[in-house]
Design an enzyme around this catalytic site. Structure first.
Site, PDB file in Angstrom:
ATOM      1  N   GLU A 578     -11.362 -31.980  57.039  1.00 40.79           N
ATOM      2  CA  GLU A 578     -10.374 -33.146  56.684  1.00 40.79           C
ATOM      3  C   GLU A 578     -10.721 -33.380  55.179  1.00 40.79           C
ATOM      4  O   GLU A 578     -11.761 -33.465  54.784  1.00 40.79           O
ATOM      5  CB  GLU A 578     -10.895 -34.495  57.581  1.00 40.79           C
ATOM      6  CG  GLU A 578     -10.184 -35.631  57.390  1.00 40.79           C
ATOM      7  CD  GLU A 578     -10.481 -36.960  58.274  1.00 40.79           C
ATOM      8  OE1 GLU A 578     -11.449 -36.685  59.174  1.00 40.79           O
ATOM      9  OE2 GLU A 578     -10.088 -37.716  58.007  1.00 40.79           O
ATOM     10  N   ASN A 633      -5.334 -37.556  55.707  1.00 39.70           N
ATOM     11  CA  ASN A 633      -4.999 -39.148  56.276  1.00 39.70           C
ATOM     12  C   ASN A 633      -3.931 -39.697  55.709  1.00 39.70           C
ATOM     13  O   ASN A 633      -3.487 -39.666  54.448  1.00 39.70           O
ATOM     14  CB  ASN A 633      -6.241 -39.978  55.999  1.00 39.70           C
ATOM     15  CG  ASN A 633      -7.400 -39.447  56.635  1.00 39.70           C
ATOM     16  OD1 ASN A 633      -7.416 -39.719  58.177  1.00 39.70           O
ATOM     17  ND2 ASN A 633      -8.497 -39.246  55.964  1.00 39.70           N
ATOM     18  N   GLU A 665      -3.195 -37.276  59.902  1.00 38.59           N
ATOM     19  CA  GLU A 665      -3.755 -38.295  60.521  1.00 38.59           C
ATOM     20  C   GLU A 665      -3.497 -39.434  60.408  1.00 38.59           C
ATOM     21  O   GLU A 665      -2.991 -40.090  59.404  1.00 38.59           O
ATOM     22  CB  GLU A 665      -5.369 -38.085  60.341  1.00 38.59           C
ATOM     23  CG  GLU A 665      -6.011 -36.672  60.551  1.00 38.59           C
ATOM     24  CD  GLU A 665      -7.401 -36.997  60.632  1.00 38.59           C
ATOM     25  OE1 GLU A 665      -8.017 -37.909  60.217  1.00 38.59           O
ATOM     26  OE2 GLU A 665      -8.257 -35.738  60.701  1.00 38.59           O
ATOM     27  N   ASP A 695      -5.738 -40.788  64.661  1.00 41.56           N
ATOM     28  CA  ASP A 695      -6.914 -41.272  64.353  1.00 41.56           C
ATOM     29  C   ASP A 695      -7.777 -42.347  64.851  1.00 41.56           C
ATOM     30  O   ASP A 695      -6.855 -43.326  65.558  1.00 41.56           O
ATOM     31  CB  ASP A 695      -6.903 -41.044  62.829  1.00 41.56           C
ATOM     32  CG  ASP A 695      -8.104 -40.856  62.007  1.00 41.56           C
ATOM     33  OD1 ASP A 695      -9.151 -40.619  62.675  1.00 41.56           O
ATOM     34  OD2 ASP A 695      -8.139 -40.938  60.753  1.00 41.56           O
ATOM     35  N   GLU A 752     -15.332 -37.736  66.377  1.00 39.98           N
ATOM     36  CA  GLU A 752     -15.721 -37.765  65.047  1.00 39.98           C
ATOM     37  C   GLU A 752     -17.341 -38.374  65.039  1.00 39.98           C
ATOM     38  O   GLU A 752     -17.588 -39.041  65.738  1.00 39.98           O
ATOM     39  CB  GLU A 752     -14.726 -38.991  64.408  1.00 39.98           C
ATOM     40  CG  GLU A 752     -13.453 -38.415  64.024  1.00 39.98           C
ATOM     41  CD  GLU A 752     -12.816 -39.679  63.390  1.00 39.98           C
ATOM     42  OE1 GLU A 752     -12.129 -39.368  62.462  1.00 39.98           O
ATOM     43  OE2 GLU A 752     -13.112 -40.898  63.589  1.00 39.98           O
TER      44      GLU A 752
HETATM   45  P1  C2E Z   1     -11.523 -41.558  58.656  1.00 43.62           P
HETATM   46  O1  C2E Z   1     -10.279 -40.982  58.554  1.00 43.62           O
HETATM   47  O2  C2E Z   1     -11.971 -42.113  60.062  1.00 43.62           O
HETATM   48  O3  C2E Z   1     -12.750 -40.656  58.236  1.00 43.62           O
HETATM   49  C1  C2E Z   1     -14.126 -40.178  58.704  1.00 43.62           C
HETATM   50  C2  C2E Z   1     -14.947 -41.198  57.984  1.00 43.62           C
HETATM   51  O4  C2E Z   1     -16.189 -40.807  58.455  1.00 43.62           O
HETATM   52  C3  C2E Z   1     -15.014 -40.636  56.562  1.00 43.62           C
HETATM   53  O5  C2E Z   1     -15.646 -41.637  55.914  1.00 43.62           O
HETATM   54  C4  C2E Z   1     -16.199 -39.617  56.811  1.00 43.62           C
HETATM   55  O6  C2E Z   1     -16.961 -39.364  55.715  1.00 43.62           O
HETATM   56  C5  C2E Z   1     -17.025 -40.407  57.768  1.00 43.62           C
HETATM   57  N1  C2E Z   1     -18.037 -39.367  58.663  1.00 43.62           N
HETATM   58  C6  C2E Z   1     -17.825 -38.305  59.076  1.00 43.62           C
HETATM   59  N2  C2E Z   1     -18.797 -37.580  59.658  1.00 43.62           N
HETATM   60  C7  C2E Z   1     -19.769 -38.577  59.760  1.00 43.62           C
HETATM   61  C8  C2E Z   1     -21.010 -39.024  60.448  1.00 43.62           C
HETATM   62  O7  C2E Z   1     -21.399 -37.976  61.268  1.00 43.62           O
HETATM   63  N3  C2E Z   1     -21.455 -40.006  60.589  1.00 43.62           N
HETATM   64  C9  C2E Z   1     -20.868 -41.187  59.990  1.00 43.62           C
HETATM   65  N4  C2E Z   1     -21.604 -42.294  60.011  1.00 43.62           N
HETATM   66  N5  C2E Z   1     -19.813 -41.198  59.237  1.00 43.62           N
HETATM   67  C10 C2E Z   1     -19.068 -40.111  59.165  1.00 43.62           C
HETATM   68  P2  C2E Z   1     -14.985 -41.873  54.439  1.00 43.62           P
HETATM   69  O8  C2E Z   1     -14.697 -40.809  53.641  1.00 43.62           O
HETATM   70  O9  C2E Z   1     -15.817 -43.099  53.617  1.00 43.62           O
HETATM   71  O10 C2E Z   1     -13.572 -42.233  54.875  1.00 43.62           O
HETATM   72  C11 C2E Z   1     -13.241 -43.679  55.326  1.00 43.62           C
HETATM   73  C12 C2E Z   1     -11.924 -44.098  55.589  1.00 43.62           C
HETATM   74  O11 C2E Z   1     -10.993 -43.902  54.591  1.00 43.62           O
HETATM   75  C13 C2E Z   1     -11.250 -42.723  56.383  1.00 43.62           C
HETATM   76  O12 C2E Z   1     -11.635 -42.799  57.651  1.00 43.62           O
HETATM   77  C14 C2E Z   1      -9.896 -42.788  56.227  1.00 43.62           C
HETATM   78  O13 C2E Z   1      -9.439 -43.788  56.956  1.00 43.62           O
HETATM   79  C15 C2E Z   1      -9.880 -43.426  54.802  1.00 43.62           C
HETATM   80  N6  C2E Z   1      -9.493 -42.276  53.944  1.00 43.62           N
HETATM   81  C16 C2E Z   1     -10.205 -41.478  53.381  1.00 43.62           C
HETATM   82  N7  C2E Z   1      -9.436 -40.518  52.613  1.00 43.62           N
HETATM   83  C17 C2E Z   1      -8.264 -40.944  52.507  1.00 43.62           C
HETATM   84  C18 C2E Z   1      -7.020 -40.418  52.002  1.00 43.62           C
HETATM   85  O14 C2E Z   1      -6.898 -39.681  51.335  1.00 43.62           O
HETATM   86  N8  C2E Z   1      -5.871 -41.293  52.507  1.00 43.62           N
HETATM   87  C19 C2E Z   1      -5.864 -42.426  52.966  1.00 43.62           C
HETATM   88  N9  C2E Z   1      -5.092 -43.021  53.470  1.00 43.62           N
HETATM   89  N10 C2E Z   1      -7.007 -42.802  53.594  1.00 43.62           N
HETATM   90  C20 C2E Z   1      -8.332 -41.995  53.465  1.00 43.62           C
HETATM   91 CA    CA Z   2      -9.283 -39.426  59.443  1.00 43.42          CA
HETATM   92 CA    CA Z   3     -11.205 -41.305  61.865  1.00 43.62          CA
END
Ligand code: C2E
Ligand code: CA
Ligand code: CA
Length: 819
Positions: A578, A633, A665, A695, A752
């Site tokens: 991802e 995403n 997603e 998602d 996730e």
């Molecule tokens: P998401 O799509 O639900 O992404 C998963 C989030 O969970 C990611 O946080 C990831 O680092 C985190 N995660 C993964 N495995 C674990 C785990 O085992 N434990 C915990 N506590 N967290 C874990 P991240 O990278 O901070 O991203 C947060 C949200 O930001 C994402 O949720 C997504 O909705 C958004 N996002 C990230 N990149 C993009 C992007 O390129 N475009 C858009 N539109 N949204 C993005």
């Molecule tokens: Ca996602």
């Molecule tokens: Ca997610």
């Protein structure tokens, strides 16, 4: 004169051998005419009250009595036992009086109440009356011999008379039509005749020349003529009275109808819920002709607002539902109908129906004037309080956000003094127009007076962002000069903002605090907006700075994409990544997406940002040796952009990535804003061969219908549930349920946020398809993915039960978050 034998036979012999049959016929005719008239009169009497009723009763008794008596008398004249006969005048007269008295009381009893018992009792009285008259009359009969009575036959005659009279009343007592009245009359007549001739057959005369018979003054024929014609006149008089009376009441009805039609109010007569009659005004209200209305249930055209209060004389409000057109508000008074003399009309209710349209319009107009500012047409101070209170109530229930923005025009007084009141008014009107164009219901603008306005914002978005955005827009709009007679009048405005519920929960508190904030705005040099709480101003300033930095950051290539692996639960094989964006801020360090994605969405930066991530991720994935999947995403804003499918298409072509490897997603809530357009886009994306994943499942509505409305290729269970497996029963149940749902819909499910071995064991046991989380691998920069992307890569150690390693990048973000 008989010698015994069965009564019937005696009756017949008596009738045929001892009577002049022509006179018997006359008696019969008098009887039938009299009885018929009696019933006409009786039926008329039942419809009357008071003195009128008594008069009708008297007439009925008189006609009935004289008819019975005349029948008897003429029949007696017809009786020719072969001996000299005569009548004592007193007895004969007495029998007439007895007849009239019994008849009148019989009918009085029968009509006292509408019941069969009454009819019956009245009938008995009538029958006994006939008997009494007959035998009194017989006692006045003198002949040359002694009368011997056969008591059983006398009894039988009385029974027959009573039976005839009773059945006449029971059957014809409530007669309304002439036919029914004739029926009653005939039965009564039958009773009378039967009584008379049975009674006659009960007599045996033993001749005795010694009995003195009084000399008759008149011959039998003349007597018959006299009695017949007098009775006839009485009968005719009775009939005439009924005829005249019904003619007068018909013309009275006609007059009443003309009067009713002249009435301005609608009048409708209702009987047992059905329309019985109506005047012209009512017909016009309903838009129908009278014949169309008669017989219809009233509720079909008139409904009441309150269902309870239907007492007589109480004013009620309701609506007329016309045959065509919109319903008409009306007020209704109802009254039981009573025209004094007639009771047969009771059970009728008259409703007076008044059209309230004009009054309502006038009330509406008055209310409008009371609640609105005469100059600008905006709600005024009077109505603001109530409107604001209603808005507060609304957002308390709906969860929307609410802000109160106090607006004061800068330098309005100077403009007014310099250019005059006309110019001043123009500025105020123009200000009102601009305020209204800037907002949408349920948000609203109001004028407090002078150059002070208020905008109450009801928004779906978060605060203070939404209020800040609107305030900024208002300042900009109000700074545009107003054209007055060729001159440009330039003004500005200062705004003060209070937020619900932080700055107050009541309308008063919110307005007072917005006013305080306005004061600060003016102090700080006008042309700006200020929040009631300084922290809000700071956080707004902060966000504004972040947005400015982000715009710059995108241009300066400060964004990076990290990749987090997804592994097959069954064998631990990494099957995709991802893409997760990060921002390397030059001074603040690494900023997580949850902090800057919302800022990008608010400031129109999500488009370019999202494009860039998609391009980067596809380009990176295209270089991997293994054809692993890459998930990107999408923000709701991107999903609603009609250009999205063609962008994806173009990116796939330029990167050379196979569409089957790209997975997009989206969250469930992204679908809601414009469901149709979002769905259109998804279909077109799917047509390209791209996969679509749902998602964060479980955090939104998680509705089955969303899953059914579009064939998603994957469901991702939100990490908030996964992290609580074995910790909260609810979470465990939800994870199981989503996995079950995926299985039954045949959609693969990804868990996730998988962090522990325990979670892996559980998810595997529940047949989860794929796993994502720190236990599999943290998001890492693209250059440290080789262990997974190279053709020789090994399955994920974690899933197979080994210890988990941590990459340095995620530790960095993690540290920042917990700080
Ligand atoms: P998401 O799509 O639900 O992404 C998963 C989030 O969970 C990611 O946080 C990831 O680092 C985190 N995660 C993964 N495995 C674990 C785990 O085992 N434990 C915990 N506590 N967290 C874990 P991240 O990278 O901070 O991203 C947060 C949200 O930001 C994402 O949720 C997504 O909705 C958004 N996002 C990230 N990149 C993009 C992007 O390129 N475009 C858009 N539109 N949204 C993005
Ligand atoms: Ca996602
Ligand atoms: Ca997610």
């Amino acid at each position: 004169m008989t010698l015994g034998g069965p009564c019937v036979l005696k009756f017949l012999t008596c009738l045929t051998t001892e009577h002049d049959l022509r006179l018997v016929l006359v008696a019969g005719l008098v009887c039938i005419a009299g009885c018929f008239t009696t019933f006409r009169l009786y039926s008329r009497m039942r419809g009357a009250r008071g003195v009128v009723r008594a008069a009708w009763l008297l007439l009925t008794g008189l006609v009935a009595g004289s008819s019975v008596w005349a029948t008897h008398f003429i029949a007696m004249v017809a009786y020719t036992p072969g001996l000299k006969t005569g009548y004592s005048p007193t007895g004969t007269l007495l029998s007439l009086m007895i007849a009239a008295l019994f008849m009148a009381s019989g009918f009085a009893v029968a009509s006292a109440q509408r019941s069969t018992t009454n009819d019956f009792a009245g009938g008995v009285l009538l029958g006994l009356g006939v008997a009494a008259m007959h035998y009194t009359g017989m006692s006045a009969f003198v002949t040359q011999g002694h009368l011997v009575w056969e008591h059983a036959t006398v009894g039988l005659s009385a029974i027959l008379g009573v039976a005839g009279a009773t059945s006449a009343l029971v059957i014809g007592g409530n007669a309304r039509t002439v036919k029914q009245q004739a029926m009653g009359g005939s039965l009564l007549c039958l009773g009378i005749v039967a009584l008379h001739f049975t009674g006659m057959s009960a007599i045996t005369i033993i001749p005795d020349a010694g009995v003195a018979v009084p000399e008759q003054l008149l011959s039998g024929f003349v007597l018959t003529l006299a009695v017949g014609s007098i009775t006839g006149m009485i009968i005719l008089g009775g009939l005439g009275a009924v005829a005249i009376e019904s003619q007068t009441s018909r013309s009275a009805l006609e007059r009443i109808r003309r009067l009713a039609n002249a009435a301005y109010e609608g009048l409708v007569v209702v009987q047992s819920g059905k329309i019985n009659d109506a005047n012209a005004a009512f017909c016009e209200l309903v838009g129908a002709e009278l014949p169309e209305l008669v017989g219809r249930p009233l509720t079909g055209v008139l409904t009441f607002d309150d269902k309870t209060n239907d007492r007589e004389g109480v004013r009620r409000e309701g609506k007329i539902q016309p045959f065509a057109g919109r319903e008409i508000p009306v007020e209704v008074f109802s009254r039981l109908m009573d025209d004094g003399a007639r009771v047969e009309t009771s059970g009728l209710t008259v409703l007076a129906v008044r059209d309230l349209r004009e009054r309502r319009a006038a009330e509406e107009k008055i209310r409008y004037l009371a609640e609105h500012d005469g100059l600008t047409g905006l709600p005024n101070r009077n109505s603001l309080q109530a409107r604001l209170a209603a808005a507060v109530e609304r957002v308390e229930a709906s969860g929307e956000s609410l802000s109160v923005i106090c607006i004061d025009l800068d330098h309005f007084k100077e403009a007014n003094d310099q250019h005059g009141h006309v110019a001043g008014d123009l500025i105020l009107v123009e200000t009102a127009r601009r305020l209204q164009s800037a907002i949408q219901a349920p948000s609203f603008a109001a004028r407090l007076g002078g150059d002070e306005f208020i905008v109450v914002q009801v928004a779906g978005g978060d605060q203070p962002t939404a209020a800040a955005e609107l305030s900024g827009r208002l300042i900009e709009m109000l700074s545009v000069p107003v054209n007055y007679e060729g001159q440009e009048l330039a003004l500005g405005s200062s705004l003060g903002v209070s937020l619900f519920p932080d700055d107050g929960r009541t309308a008063e508190a919110l307005m007072a605090n917005a006013d305080m904030a306005l004061y600060r705005a003016k102090e700080s040099g006008r042309g700006v907006y200020r929040f009631f709480k300084r922290e809000m101003d700071d956080s707004i300033r902060e966000r504004r700075n972040l947005a400015r930095d982000l715009r710059q950051g995108i241009a300066d290539d400060e964004l990076v994409v990290h990749y987090q692996p997804l592994a097959r639960a069954a064998d631990g094989e990494v099957c995709g990544f991802e893409a997760l964006v990060r921002w390397k801020h030059p001074t603040r360090g690494m900023i997580p997406p949850l902090e800057f994605i919302p800022v990008a969405e608010e400031n129109g930066l999500i488009g370019p940002l999202g494009d860039w991530v998609l391009r980067r991720a596809c380009a990176d994935a295209a270089t991997w040796e293994k054809p692993l999947r890459i998930a990107v995403n999408l923000s709701p804003i991107q999903l609603h952009n009609p250009a999205l499918p063609s962008l994806v298409h173009e990116v796939l072509i330029t990167s050379g990535l196979s569409p089957a490897r790209l997975e997009l997603e989206i969250t469930e809530s992204a679908l809601f804003k414009d469901y149709q357009r979002a769905l259109d886009n998804l279909r077109r994306l799917k047509a390209l061969g791209v996969r679509i994943a749902m998602d964060d499942f479980g955090t939104g509505f998680s509705s089955l219908s969303t899953l059914q409305s579009f064939p998603f290729d994957k469901i991702k269970i939100d990490k908030s549930f996964v992290e609580n497996i074995h910790r909260h029963d609810r979470a465990t149940v939800i994870v199981r349920a989503v996995l079950g749902l995926g299985r039954s819909l045949e959609i693969p499910v990804v868990a996730e946020g998988v962090e522990t071995q325990e979670q892996i064991v559980f998810l595997r046991g529940e047949n989860c398809t794929e796993l994502q989380g720190y236990a599999i691998g943290r998001p890492t920069p693209v250059d440290s993915l080789e262990a997974w992307t190279m053709a020789s890569a090994q399955p994920s150690a974690a899933v197979l039960g080994a210890e988990v390693e941590q990459t340095q990048d995620q530790a960095q973000i993690q540290g920042k978050r917990s700080a």
